[in-house]
Design an enzyme around this catalytic site. Structure first.
Site, PDB file in Angstrom:
ATOM      1  CB  SER A 141       4.601   0.786  10.238  1.00 37.67           C
ATOM      2  OG  SER A 141       3.576  -0.178  10.395  1.00 37.67           O
ATOM      3  CB  SER A 143       3.283  -2.422   8.258  1.00 39.05           C
ATOM      4  OG  SER A 143       3.161  -1.158   7.647  1.00 39.05           O
ATOM      5  CE  LYS A 185       3.186  -1.328  13.652  1.00 37.65           C
ATOM      6  NZ  LYS A 185       2.863  -1.765  12.272  1.00 37.65           N
TER       7      LYS A 185
END
Length: 490
Positions: free
Chosen positions: A157, A181, A82
């Site tokens: 996210s 997330s 990420k």
């Protein structure tokens, strides 16, 4: 393939295997690490122009690494990192166009743990600006799309990671969670998403610096065994002595748990009918498997979400004020998303409330943990309604509208971040439109083992739908009974 559904599963070196299956295939010599990484890159070329899950491609280095694969539990397995976490040789852009980051010299601590298991990153995944949204949408760029239906959000996210794992590009990907997330993208994309206990995994410096430590690292996977194996491998390299060890969880446990069912939202948010029904079906299944199921309420204040969002504004304001140190570049304020500036403006207007908000959030931590004096596991929805279409939570709308929609949607998951407790998302159900619909299980801090054992049991009792197969209807109570009978039959 259904309309608007995108996946890359086919007869190549990756096949339809999870990360453990791929690692075993490489270890046996059936395929090479290079063949597997080449397959992941080919799949990314096919799917990512549509899904837009990758922020940065790192294909050449991945191929080079595959030629020198040194083994490990996930030796040769492709993954992705990420883009709010450091990966040596690449910039960390945090999902923003308001600055231009320089490449970093070293991996983040958890990324280093992942690489040491033998995983090979093929690139970095997209996220909303500074991870402050539950969808990966932008004012100036294309969104990350849900592989099950590209008209819908992939969640956030960690939505870029979820899109890649669900579509079959990689079997496992790095994710982070400060308010759902990991779990929300897992729910949106039909994946397993475990948010570990606070302090369970090695923390990066930014996580330790928070006034309330709400952010954790983790992974998104397609199987419970991949998640359990990653936890075991991480714990081999770092074990928090203050937490009960997870150890090697390889299947369901024999202990029958006390399950508390939370159907109504802990705030005033309405819960849609499909979400309520999915919780009821999961509760019936757990009861049929011999667990002790009861209804429960969670003792949190009605203003919990208001305090939580004020804290989010504090964190966002801190990032803006320390931009040079954090991102190595000054911010172009005109390029910031309206959600970012809106959270900061809202915090400045309410800054005098910050001490009492932080106090109440610490009290909420104690009250939520007290739930586990009476039950072993809390069953709830992940979010208050099914995955929204793209645009519903986009930053390209009035800030007040976005904040109202966000608060109504993400009203369960932040309780685990504030309390530090672990929680796991399991994609047990489907909506009438064919999208994944997940159940959410929480336990007391340090009790990931109970969650993983229960997840193994549910995965066996009600295997979740595959993106490359025809959708199955949500089981009826009668079907749940027959599933349990078939499972227990000699």
């Amino acid at each position: 393939m259904e309309k608007n559904r995108v996946h890359t599963f086919r007869d190549d070196a990756l096949a339809d295997l999870d990360a453990c299956g791929i690692a075993a295939r490489i270890a046996s010599g059936e395929v090479s690490a290079r063949e597997v990484v080449e397959a992941a890159i080919a799949r990314a070329h096919d799917a990512d122009p549509i899904l837009r899950g990758l922020a940065i491609e790192d294909f050449d280095r991945a191929l080079s690494a595959s030629d020198h694969c040194g083994g490990g539990a996930f030796g040769g397995v492709p993954t992705a990192i990420k883009d709010n976490t450091a990966m040596a040789g690449l910039p960390t852009q945090f999902g923003s166009t308001a600055f231009r980051a320089a490449p970093v010299s070293a991996n983040g601590h958890f990324v280093d743990q992942m690489v040491r298991t033998g995983m090979i990153p093929i690139g970095k995944t997209r996220l909303p600006e500074f991870a402050f949204n539950v969808t990966c949408e932008y004012s100036r760029d294309e969104p990350v799309r849900n592989p099950w239906n590209t008209d819908y959000s992939a969640g956030g996210s960690s939505g870029g990671a979820a899109a890649l794992v669900a579509s079959g590009v990689v079997p496992i990907a790095h994710a982070t969670d400060a308010g759902g997330s990991i779990r929300i993208p897992a729910a949106a994309c039909g994946l397993v998403g475990l948010k570990p206990s606070r302090g369970r995994l090695v923390e990066d410096i930014s996580e330790k610096a928070m006034p309330l430590r709400i952010a954790v690292q983790g992974v998104l996977t397609r199987s419970v065994r991949d998640t359990a194996r990653m936890m075991f491998e991480a714990e081999r390299r770092y074990r928090n002595p203050r937490l009960r060890p997870v150890l090697d969880v390889a299947g369901s446990g024999r202990t029958r748990s006390r399950i508390g069912v939370l159907s109504a939202a802990p705030t005033s948010s309405p819960v849609d009918s499909e979400t309520r029904e999915s919780v009821r079906v999961t509760a019936d299944l757990l009861e049929s498997l011999g667990h002790h199921v009861t209804s429960i309420t969670v003792p949190v204040r009605a203003d919990f979400m208001r305090d939580y969002l004020l804290y989010m504004g504090l964190l966002m304001t801190s990032i803006r004020s320390a931009a040079t140190q954090i991102v190595g570049s000054s911010l172009d304020e005109a390029e910031l998303e309206a959600t970012t500036t809106g959270l900061c403006d809202r915090f400045r207007r309410a800054i005098i409330r910050t001490p009492i908000a932080l106090h109440r959030l610490r009290q909420a931590q104690k009250r939520f943990r007290s739930t586990f004096d009476h039950v072993d596991v809390l069953l709830s929805p992940v979010v208050a309604h099914s995955t929204p279409v793209l645009g519903h939570l986009s930053p390209d709308q009035p800030f007040d509208s976005w904040l109202e929609r966000l608060s109504a949607f993400d009203c369960y998951a932040p309780l685990n971040n504030i309390s530090g407790t672990p929680a796991i998302t399991l994609p047990l159900h489907r909506t009438r439109s064919g999208l994944p619909l997940a159940s959410h299980l929480s336990a007391n801090i340090g009790d990931e083992r109970t969650l993983l054992e229960l997840a193994f049991e549910l995965e066996e009792a009600m295997p979740w739908a595959r993106i490359d197969a025809q959708p199955q209807p949500i089981p009826t109570p009668d079907r749940i009974g027959s599933v349990a009978a078939e499972r227990d039959a000699p």
